[in-house]
Design an enzyme around this catalytic site. Structure first.
Site, PDB file in Angstrom:
ATOM      1  N   HIS A  83       0.830  -1.431   0.127  1.00 55.59           N
ATOM      2  CA  HIS A  83      -0.136   0.046  -0.069  1.00 55.59           C
ATOM      3  C   HIS A  83       0.842   1.232   0.142  1.00 55.59           C
ATOM      4  O   HIS A  83       0.263   2.401  -0.307  1.00 55.59           O
ATOM      5  CB  HIS A  83      -1.116  -0.099   0.993  1.00 55.59           C
ATOM      6  CG  HIS A  83      -0.596   0.381   2.382  1.00 55.59           C
ATOM      7  ND1 HIS A  83      -0.118  -0.729   3.438  1.00 55.59           N
ATOM      8  CD2 HIS A  83      -0.398   1.433   3.076  1.00 55.59           C
ATOM      9  CE1 HIS A  83       0.173  -0.131   4.553  1.00 55.59           C
ATOM     10  NE2 HIS A  83      -0.021   1.310   4.436  1.00 55.59           N
ATOM     11  N   ASP A 219       1.275  -7.611   2.426  1.00 50.82           N
ATOM     12  CA  ASP A 219       1.363  -6.308   2.080  1.00 50.82           C
ATOM     13  C   ASP A 219       2.883  -5.638   1.952  1.00 50.82           C
ATOM     14  O   ASP A 219       3.182  -5.057   2.871  1.00 50.82           O
ATOM     15  CB  ASP A 219       0.665  -5.477   3.356  1.00 50.82           C
ATOM     16  CG  ASP A 219       0.395  -3.884   2.675  1.00 50.82           C
ATOM     17  OD1 ASP A 219       0.931  -3.542   1.653  1.00 50.82           O
ATOM     18  OD2 ASP A 219      -0.323  -3.324   3.486  1.00 50.82           O
ATOM     19  N   SER A 628       4.108   2.367   8.555  1.00 48.99           N
ATOM     20  CA  SER A 628       3.698   1.233   7.217  1.00 48.99           C
ATOM     21  C   SER A 628       5.174   1.116   6.833  1.00 48.99           C
ATOM     22  O   SER A 628       5.861   1.877   6.001  1.00 48.99           O
ATOM     23  CB  SER A 628       2.716   1.652   6.464  1.00 48.99           C
ATOM     24  OG  SER A 628       1.712   1.321   6.944  1.00 48.99           O
TER      25      SER A 628
HETATM   26  N1  ARG Z   1      -4.858   0.412   7.681  1.00 46.17           N
HETATM   27  C1  ARG Z   1      -3.453   0.400   7.118  1.00 46.17           C
HETATM   28  C2  ARG Z   1      -2.889   1.796   7.155  1.00 46.17           C
HETATM   29  O1  ARG Z   1      -3.329   2.834   7.638  1.00 46.17           O
HETATM   30  C3  ARG Z   1      -3.437  -0.193   5.688  1.00 46.17           C
HETATM   31  C4  ARG Z   1      -4.014   0.706   4.821  1.00 46.17           C
HETATM   32  C5  ARG Z   1      -4.086   0.061   3.443  1.00 46.17           C
HETATM   33  N2  ARG Z   1      -5.068  -0.819   3.034  1.00 46.17           N
HETATM   34  C6  ARG Z   1      -6.373  -0.762   2.922  1.00 46.17           C
HETATM   35  N3  ARG Z   1      -7.128  -1.685   2.631  1.00 46.17           N
HETATM   36  N4  ARG Z   1      -6.669   0.827   2.500  1.00 46.17           N
HETATM   37  O2  ARG Z   1      -2.158   2.480   6.294  1.00 46.17           O
HETATM   38  N1  ASP Z   2      -1.277   1.328   7.972  1.00 48.79           N
HETATM   39  C1  ASP Z   2      -0.655   2.447   8.480  1.00 48.79           C
HETATM   40  C2  ASP Z   2       0.354   3.022   7.800  1.00 48.79           C
HETATM   41  O1  ASP Z   2       0.095   3.190   6.424  1.00 48.79           O
HETATM   42  C3  ASP Z   2       0.015   2.107   9.800  1.00 48.79           C
HETATM   43  C4  ASP Z   2      -0.815   2.121  11.187  1.00 48.79           C
HETATM   44  O2  ASP Z   2      -1.568   3.227  11.153  1.00 48.79           O
HETATM   45  O3  ASP Z   2      -0.867   1.386  12.121  1.00 48.79           O
HETATM   46  O4  ASP Z   2       1.283   3.750   7.960  1.00 48.79           O
END
Ligand code: ARG
Ligand code: ASP
Length: 696
Positions: A83, A219, A628
Site C-alpha cells: 500500500h 502487504d 507502514s
Molecule cells: N490500515 C493500514 C494503514 O493505515 C493499511 C491501509 C491500506 N489498506 C487498505 N485496505 N486501504 O495504512
Molecule cells: N497502516 C498504517 C500506515 O500506513 C500504519 C498504522 O496506522 O498502524 O502507516
C-alpha cells in the site's frame, strides 16, 4: 527476601516495558537499552544508532515522506508495503500490463521501472539543539513572538550546521516544543520498482480485513535505490548504479514465537499521547462521529457505484480506499477509548497530577492548566468540528466542491498577483486533469447529495450539476482560458462556483481564522502542560509524540483478547488465506498459483517448524500511520517482519496506548520470501539477500 525484591523489580520492569512509546534513536542508552534487553534484545544502543560506524539506522529510510522502507541487500534493494508503493504500481499499470491485478517482477536490473517524484531519505545524524533553538525566548513574549524567534534560530542552525553539499537539514520540535532536534539527511531520488505481488496477495482482504486481526495480507513491494558513480544522490539517469548501503538487514528464516523481542524502526507520523481528558472526550464523542458520518454517507454512494460498474470500480478504487481507511480507523478508535474507559482513566491520571503539583509546591505555577483546558475546549469544540467537516466535504469526499475550492484559490491568487497567470493555469490544469482522470459525475452528484446536508442543512442545490462547466474536463479547462479578468468572470458565472464561493469565503474568513485563534492558546497550553507533567511527575515514562521523525519502538510478540471469551493467537498462516478464499471475490480471491503451492505443500525453506507458512503476526510495538513498511527486527538485528497495520480495538493508541489491546500487525518475512521465490519465481532477488538462522 532478596530474591523476592529482585522478582518484584523484574516484574515491574516487565510490565512497564509493555507500555509502548516511540523513542528517539540517538537517546536509547540507559533506560531504553535496559528495557529492551529485559525484553530479550541482544542489541546495544550503539548497534541501533551510531554516527561513527554503520548501525541499523543506516538501513532505514523515510519512503516518499509518508511510509518507511528498509534496505535488504548490498545492492540497495528496498522493502516496503504494497500500500506504500500502490500509486507507483498503479502508475505503471495498464489494461495490457495490469501490475495491480497480476503483480510485477523485474527479472534483471534493466527491467526495473523508474518512478518520477518518488524519493527516500536516510538519517545521517541527529543532534539535540534545544538550547540554540530556544535562545532569546523570554516568558514575556507573546506566542507569535516566541514562534518567530524559534523559526529564526532554526533557520540559522539549518544553514550553518556542518554537512556535505548533497545533504539536507531540518529542525523538529519534540515534547510540544520543550526539546528540539536537528536532523542531517540524505535524499535519493532515483528509486525503481523491482517487484509487487498481485493485489489478491498484497491487498488480500482489502477493506473488510483492514485494521483487523486475524489478518492474511502479504502487504509488501520492492524497490531499488540508485545512486551516481560516487554512491551519492542523483536525479534519474540510466547511468546510475545500485546504491551501496552502509548497512542492510539480514533476514531471519527462523521467525518468531510468542514472547520474542521485536523492535519496529521507522517514521511514525503523528500521535497525541498527552491530551487532557476533555480533549479525548471531545474527539471521541463529537469530532470523530461527525466525520465518520460524512465519510459513511459518501462511502455508501461510492460503494454502490463501484458494485454497479467496473469502470467506476477501477476509477474509485484508490479514492475509496483512502476514504474508508480513516473512516474505519476512527470507528475503532472510538470503540477502544470506550472499552478501555480511557476518559475516566485520564481524569484519574489528572487527579494524581494535581495532587503532585500540590505536594511539590507547583500549584500556583501550573494549577491553572487543567481548568483552562476545560474552558478552552468548550470554546474550541464547535469550530473544530465545523472546520473539519468543511474539509471532509470540500477536500476529501466531494470532487465538484474540491474543484471549486481550488478554483477559488486561483481566483484569489490572480487577484493578488495577475502576473502569476501562467503558474495558476498550470496548477489548475493539472488539478482538473487529475480529478477527471478518475471521475464519474453520477457518483459525485450522489456524494454531493449525501454529504452536503451534513455540512449545511438548508443549502443543497443538486441542480448545479446540470449547469456547471466543472463536471466535464474540456468545459472545465475552458473556464481558465484567456486573461486573469476573463477567468475571474468565467468562474463567477459558473453555477457550481457561485454556489460554493460563499461557503469557501466563510471558511477562510470566519471558520478557519476562528479555528486558528482558538487553537493557538490550546497549543501553547499543551506545551506548558508537558513541562508541568515532567516537573510534577518526573518518574513517569515520557516519550515524544510522533512527528514524522525516525523512532524506535519495541515490545514482544503477543496475542490479545478483543472481547470476552475471545483470544487471538499472535500468528496467522497460509491455511487461513485458503480458509478465507472466495473465488472471484474482489477482496478474498486467491491466485491459482498460490492455491497450487498450498495443495502441494511446496514451501521450500519458508515453513515454520510446524510445517505451515506463517503470514502475519502481532506485537506490542507502539506504531502509527507512517510506520507502514517499517522493519520488525529481532533480538539480534535481523529482519523478521514488515509492519503494515494495527488491530481495530487498539487504534486508539494514537491517544492512549493500552498494552492490553494495542497491537501492531506485521507480515512474516518468510511469507514475503515465499511469495518472491515460490510464487513469483524471482529467485535472483533471494540470492541478493542475506538469510540467517539466529535460532539454530
Ligand atoms: N490500515 C493500514 C494503514 O493505515 C493499511 C491501509 C491500506 N489498506 C487498505 N485496505 N486501504 O495504512
Ligand atoms: N497502516 C498504517 C500506515 O500506513 C500504519 C498504522 O496506522 O498502524 O502507516
Amino acid at each position: 527476601m532478596k530474591l523476592l525484591r529482585i522478582l518484584i523489580l523484574f516484574i515491574t520492569v516487565q510490565v512497564s516495558a509493555q507500555q509502548g512509546g516511540m523513542w528517539i534513536p540517538s537517546l536509547l542508552e540507559g533506560m531504553n537499552e535496559d528495557e529492551m534487553q529485559s525484553l530479550g534484545s541482544k542489541l546495544s544502543a550503539k548497534d541501533i544508532y551510531d554516527v561513527n560506524k554503520s548501525s541499523l539506522k543506516d538501513a532505514i529510510v523515510h519512503f516518499n515522506g509518508g511510509c518507511t522502507g528498509e534496505i535488504i541487500s548490498d545492492k540497495g534493494l528496498l522493502l516496503t508495503n504494497h500500500h506504500c508503493g500502490f500509486s507507483q504500481i498503479q502508475s505503471h499499470s495498464s489494461l495490457e500490463n495490469d501490475y495491480l491485478k497480476d503483480g510485477f517482477w523485474a527479472m534483471n536490473l534493466d527491467e526495473e521501472l523508474p518512478n518520477e517524484g518518488l524519493f527516500v531519505e536516510f538519517i545521517v545524524r541527529i543532534e539535540d539543539v534545544t538550547s540554540q533553538v530556544l535562545a532569546g525566548i523570554t516568558e514575556t513574549m507573546t506566542e507569535k513572538e516566541k514562534q518567530s524567534q524559534i523559526d529564526k534560530n532554526s533557520n540559522t542552525l539549518q544553514t550553518e550546521v556542518k554537512k556535505e553539499t548533497w545533504q539536507d537539514t531540518k529542525v523538529k520540535s519534540f515534547y510540544k516544543g520543550n526539546q528540539y532536534f536537528l536532523f542531517v539527511t540524505e535524499r535519493y531520488e532515483d528509486i525503481r520498482l523491482v517487484g509487487a505481488p498481485p493485489s489478491s496477495i498484497g491487498k488480500f482482504g482489502s477493506d473488510t480485513d483492514n485494521w483487523v486481526f486475524p489478518r492474511h495480507t502479504g502487504d509488501f513491494s520492492m524497490f531499488r535505490i540508485y545512486a551516481d558513480k560516487n554512491n551519492r544522490p542523483a536525479k534519474y539517469s540510466k547511468d546510475n548504479v545500485p546504491y551501496k548501503p552502509k548497512h542492510f538487514l539480514p533476514i531471519s528464516l527462523d521467525g518468531v514465537d510468542e514472547g520474542d523481542f521485536t523492535m519496529v524502526f521507522g517514521f511514525p507520523g503523528r500521535t497525541d499521547e498527552y491530551l487532557p481528558a476533555v480533549a479525548i472526550e471531545h474527539i471521541t464523542t463529537e469530532y470523530n462521529p461527525s466525520n465518520i458520518a460524512i465519510r459513511e454517507a459518501a462511502l455508501k454512494v461510492i460503494d454502490a457505484g463501484m458494485k454497479a460498474s467496473d469502470d467506476v470500480r477501477i476509477k474509485y478504487a484508490s479514492k475509496q480506499a483512502r476514504i474508508a481507511n480513516a473512516w474505519k480507523k476512527w470507528i475503532g478508535e472510538n470503540l477502544g477509548i470506550k472499552k478501555s474507559d480511557a476518559v475516566a482513566e485520564r481524569r484519574a491520571f489528572e487527579a494524581s497530577f494535581t495532587k503532585a503539583l500540590k505536594e511539590k509546591g507547583l500549584e500556583s505555577k501550573y494549577g491553572h492548566i487543567l481548568p483552562e483546558f476545560d474552558k478552552l475546549y468548550k470554546d474550541f469544540a464547535s469550530v473544530n468540528i465545523k472546520r473539519r467537516n468543511f474539509i471532509e466535504v470540500f477536500l476529501v469526499t466531494n470532487e465538484l466542491m474540491q474543484m471549486t475550492f481550488r478554483a477559488y484559490q486561483v481566483e484569489q491568487g490572480l487577484k493578488q498577483n495577475p502576473d502569476n497567470l501562467e503558474k495558476n493555469k498550470t496548477y489548475i490544469t493539472n488539478l482538473l486533469k487529475g480529478v477527471h482522470k478518475d471521475y464519474d459525475v453520477n457518483v459525485d452528484k450522489g456524494v454531493f447529495e449525501a454529504v452536503m446536508p451534513l455540512y449545511k442543512k438548508n443549502n443543497i442545490d443538486p441542480t448545479i450539476y446540470d449547469k456547471t462547466a466543472f463536471t466535464n474536463l474540456d468545459s472545465a479547462l475552458k473556464l481558465f482560458d484567456g486573461s486573469a479578468d476573463d477567468i475571474i468572470k468565467n468562474l463567477n458565472n459558473d453555477a457550481a462556483y457561485a454556489y460554493a464561493k460563499p461557503m469557501i469565503e466563510e471558511f477562510f474568513n470566519t471558520i478557519n481564522s476562528e479555528y486558528q485563534e482558538k487553537n493557538e492558546p490550546i497549543t501553547a497550553l499543551q506545551t506548558e502542560y508537558m513541562t508541568a507533567l515532567m516537573k510534577a511527575l518526573p518518574n513517569a515514562r515520557y516519550f515524544p509524540d510522533a512527528n514524522s521523525t525516525l523512532r524506535v519502538t519495541y515490545g514482544q510478540v503477543r496475542g490479545y483478547s478483543p472481547r470476552d471469551a475471545v483470544y487471538y493467537q499472535p500468528v496467522s498462516y497460509l491455511d487461513g488465506v485458503i480458509e478465507k478464499y472466495v473465488p472471484g471475490d474482489y477482496e478474498f480471491d486467491v491466485p491459482q498459483k498460490l492455491r497450487d503451492l498450498y495443495d502441494a505443500k511446496d514451501y521450500g525453506q519458508y515453513a515454520d517448524s510446524n510445517g505451515k507458512v506463517p503470514v502475519c503476526f502481532l506485537g506490542t510495538n507502539h506504531t502509527t500511520g507512517g510506520n507502514s513498511g517499517s522493519p520488525a527486527i529481532d533480538a539480534h538485528g535481523n529482519l523478521v517482519g514488515l509492519n503494515f497495520d494495527r488491530v481495530w480495538e487498539g487504534t486508539m493508541s494514537d491517544m492512549n496506548y493500552d498494552p492490553e489491546i494495542c497491537r501492531n500487525i506485521m507480515v512474516d518475512l518468510r511469507y514475503v520470501l515465499f511469495i518472491v521465490d515460490k510464487y513469483a519465481g524471482a529467485k535472483h532477488l533471494i540470492d541478493e539477500m542475506k538469510l540467517v538462522h539466529p535460532k539454530k
